[in-house]
Design an enzyme around this catalytic site. Sequence first.
Site, PDB file in Angstrom:
ATOM      1  N   HIS A   1      -3.406   7.460   1.850  1.00 16.31           N
ATOM      2  CA  HIS A   1      -3.771   6.100   1.410  1.00 16.31           C
ATOM      3  C   HIS A   1      -5.160   5.798   1.969  1.00 16.31           C
ATOM      4  O   HIS A   1      -5.467   6.142   3.116  1.00 16.31           O
ATOM      5  CB  HIS A   1      -2.735   5.105   1.922  1.00 16.31           C
ATOM      6  CG  HIS A   1      -3.163   3.678   1.744  1.00 16.31           C
ATOM      7  ND1 HIS A   1      -3.607   3.193   0.537  1.00 16.31           N
ATOM      8  CD2 HIS A   1      -3.236   2.635   2.618  1.00 16.31           C
ATOM      9  CE1 HIS A   1      -3.939   1.913   0.674  1.00 16.31           C
ATOM     10  NE2 HIS A   1      -3.721   1.550   1.929  1.00 16.31           N
TER      11      HIS A   1
ATOM     12  N   ASN B   1      -9.973  -0.083  -0.551  1.00 15.26           N
ATOM     13  CA  ASN B   1      -8.517   0.014  -0.479  1.00 15.26           C
ATOM     14  C   ASN B   1      -7.930  -0.583  -1.761  1.00 15.26           C
ATOM     15  O   ASN B   1      -7.991  -1.784  -1.965  1.00 15.26           O
ATOM     16  CB  ASN B   1      -8.038  -0.753   0.766  1.00 15.26           C
ATOM     17  CG  ASN B   1      -6.528  -0.710   0.932  1.00 15.26           C
ATOM     18  OD1 ASN B   1      -5.793  -0.313   0.035  1.00 15.26           O
ATOM     19  ND2 ASN B   1      -6.071  -1.157   2.097  1.00 15.26           N
TER      20      ASN B   1
ATOM     21  N   CYS C   1       0.814  -1.229   0.000  1.00 15.90           N
ATOM     22  CA  CYS C   1       0.000   0.000   0.000  1.00 15.90           C
ATOM     23  C   CYS C   1       0.842   1.271   0.000  1.00 15.90           C
ATOM     24  O   CYS C   1       0.338   2.346  -0.334  1.00 15.90           O
ATOM     25  CB  CYS C   1      -0.953   0.002   1.189  1.00 15.90           C
ATOM     26  SG  CYS C   1      -2.115  -1.359   1.123  1.00 15.90           S
TER      27      CYS C   1
HETATM   28  O1  UT7 Z   1      -3.810  -0.791   3.694  1.00 22.24           O
HETATM   29  C1  UT7 Z   1      -2.922  -1.596   4.383  1.00 22.24           C
HETATM   30  C2  UT7 Z   1      -3.092  -1.595   5.823  1.00 22.24           C
HETATM   31  N1  UT7 Z   1      -4.356  -2.134   6.220  1.00 22.24           N
HETATM   32  C3  UT7 Z   1      -5.085  -1.463   7.071  1.00 22.24           C
HETATM   33  O2  UT7 Z   1      -4.721  -0.367   7.416  1.00 22.24           O
HETATM   34  C4  UT7 Z   1      -6.306  -2.124   7.641  1.00 22.24           C
HETATM   35  C5  UT7 Z   1      -6.353  -1.862   9.103  1.00 22.24           C
HETATM   36  N2  UT7 Z   1      -7.443  -2.505   9.808  1.00 22.24           N
HETATM   37  C6  UT7 Z   1      -8.755  -2.127   9.667  1.00 22.24           C
HETATM   38  O3  UT7 Z   1      -9.100  -1.314   8.831  1.00 22.24           O
HETATM   39  C7  UT7 Z   1      -9.757  -2.713  10.642  1.00 22.24           C
HETATM   40  O4  UT7 Z   1      -9.066  -3.396  11.654  1.00 22.24           O
HETATM   41  C8  UT7 Z   1     -10.805  -3.685   9.996  1.00 22.24           C
HETATM   42  C9  UT7 Z   1     -11.778  -2.866   9.183  1.00 22.24           C
HETATM   43  C10 UT7 Z   1     -10.087  -4.700   9.135  1.00 22.24           C
HETATM   44  C11 UT7 Z   1     -11.578  -4.383  11.095  1.00 22.24           C
HETATM   45  O5  UT7 Z   1     -12.198  -3.434  11.959  1.00 22.24           O
HETATM   46  P1  UT7 Z   1     -12.041  -3.564  13.555  1.00 22.24           P
HETATM   47  O6  UT7 Z   1     -12.860  -2.494  14.139  1.00 22.24           O
HETATM   48  O7  UT7 Z   1     -10.563  -3.565  13.848  1.00 22.24           O
HETATM   49  O8  UT7 Z   1     -12.719  -4.947  13.858  1.00 22.24           O
HETATM   50  P2  UT7 Z   1     -12.079  -6.250  14.563  1.00 22.24           P
HETATM   51  O9  UT7 Z   1     -11.130  -6.927  13.633  1.00 22.24           O
HETATM   52  O10 UT7 Z   1     -11.608  -5.896  15.916  1.00 22.24           O
HETATM   53  O11 UT7 Z   1     -13.387  -7.140  14.693  1.00 22.24           O
HETATM   54  C12 UT7 Z   1     -14.504  -6.727  15.500  1.00 22.24           C
HETATM   55  C13 UT7 Z   1     -15.608  -7.731  15.313  1.00 22.24           C
HETATM   56  C14 UT7 Z   1     -15.157  -9.172  15.461  1.00 22.24           C
HETATM   57  O12 UT7 Z   1     -16.195  -9.895  16.095  1.00 22.24           O
HETATM   58  P3  UT7 Z   1     -16.135 -10.217  17.684  1.00 22.24           P
HETATM   59  O13 UT7 Z   1     -14.872 -10.995  17.874  1.00 22.24           O
HETATM   60  O14 UT7 Z   1     -16.115  -8.880  18.353  1.00 22.24           O
HETATM   61  O15 UT7 Z   1     -17.398 -10.995  17.900  1.00 22.24           O
HETATM   62  C15 UT7 Z   1     -15.010  -9.645  14.040  1.00 22.24           C
HETATM   63  O16 UT7 Z   1     -15.182 -11.041  13.911  1.00 22.24           O
HETATM   64  O17 UT7 Z   1     -16.148  -7.625  13.990  1.00 22.24           O
HETATM   65  C16 UT7 Z   1     -16.148  -8.922  13.373  1.00 22.24           C
HETATM   66  N3  UT7 Z   1     -15.960  -8.733  11.935  1.00 22.24           N
HETATM   67  C17 UT7 Z   1     -16.987  -8.514  11.097  1.00 22.24           C
HETATM   68  N4  UT7 Z   1     -18.321  -8.429  11.297  1.00 22.24           N
HETATM   69  C18 UT7 Z   1     -19.091  -8.184  10.228  1.00 22.24           C
HETATM   70  C19 UT7 Z   1     -14.818  -8.720  11.232  1.00 22.24           C
HETATM   71  N5  UT7 Z   1     -15.064  -8.498   9.930  1.00 22.24           N
HETATM   72  C20 UT7 Z   1     -16.413  -8.369   9.822  1.00 22.24           C
HETATM   73  C21 UT7 Z   1     -17.266  -8.118   8.740  1.00 22.24           C
HETATM   74  N6  UT7 Z   1     -18.609  -8.036   8.991  1.00 22.24           N
HETATM   75  N7  UT7 Z   1     -16.816  -7.960   7.483  1.00 22.24           N
END
Ligand code: UT7
Length: 321
Positions: free
Chosen positions: A248, A278, A112
């Site tokens: 980005h 992204n 990225c």
């Molecule tokens: O570009 C290169 C670098 N990449 C990035 O910068 C990406 C950085 N990360 C992010 O943008 C975020 O971490 C995500 C968007 C990927 C995830 O958001 P988050 O607020 O960090 O969520 P999380 O991974 O902590 O997950 C929270 C909850 C989990 O459920 P539990 O364990 O709380 O029950 C996940 O299983 O959300 C769940 N979850 C989803 N639910 C519905 C994860 N993905 C999804 C989804 N739909 N697509």
Amino acid sequence: MTYARIVGTGSYLPENVMTNQDLEKLVDTTDQWIRERTGIERRHISTGETTVDLAEQAARRAIDAAGLSPRDIDLIVFATSTPDKIFPSSACILQARLDIHGCPAFDIQAVCSGFVYALSVADKFIKTGSSKKVLVIGAEVFSKIINWQDRGTCILFGDGAGAVVLEASEETGILSTHIHSDGQYEDLLRVPYGIGDGFDQVRAGKGTVEMKGNEVFKIAVNTLGQIVDETLLANNMTKTDIDWLVPHQANIRIIKATARKLRMSMDQVVVTVNEHGNTSAASIPLALDAAVRDGRIQRDQILLLEAFGGGFTWGSALIRY
Ligand code: UT7
């Protein structure tokens, strides 16, 4: 003093659009969750076009916007993590498509952060007098390396290409670039298999993006905050000197955190993540082209470009447009 000045921008997106509602049919997710956690509403997904196909359109638009012809270009730097082939490089394939012969052309792989890396390299070629008119591309077909059953990643990415033409100029252009990497975080964000195992795992369907999103998120926010400070300090500038943040486009929450750090209103931030998702190395030049073409970004304004991605890699560029 010779500067690298942006004289043309261009971009291209595949026609096919995938909405959050489309993704609801593929994995256990909701439009609301995706919007709230990422800011993404839709993304463009290639239905057969390759990275170089997308790049060619973006490059032609950037060269046209610069009022040049492809033969004027004397260096091609192409940022991608999804090259068409192992070799030749995407830069060389594009060079042949543009009917350019003889100038150096090479790829840069910094995921990225790829476009910022490519800009940094191109800037140095211009500053040292090696090149006069450089085509810098960021293009990706990330949809090809996504596990469409993994809701943690498949909702995030899209395909696209962006390009700029840089020209050697006595007028100011790129003021500074700053690039960094730290390989110790591979486990948090990677495509774990490839040539190393003879493609056995890729053939078994494991050649796809793996990410510990939450951990990446926290490091990205901190690191981008630091690169902003580093960039301002290097130029003896303050937060108020920046007219536009062109970040980005990984997640609207990461973008807002950087804007907050700069005390910038979101009106001064170019946001495309809602429309594009992204697009990795393509996201900054796609955003830049959008804001140049719709007249938001004006000549002489100060732009801060910043990115964070797999590697980890991160970087920034401060530009007087
Ligand atoms: O570009 C290169 C670098 N990449 C990035 O910068 C990406 C950085 N990360 C992010 O943008 C975020 O971490 C995500 C968007 C990927 C995830 O958001 P988050 O607020 O960090 O969520 P999380 O991974 O902590 O997950 C929270 C909850 C989990 O459920 P539990 O364990 O709380 O029950 C996940 O299983 O959300 C769940 N979850 C989803 N639910 C519905 C994860 N993905 C999804 C989804 N739909 N697509």
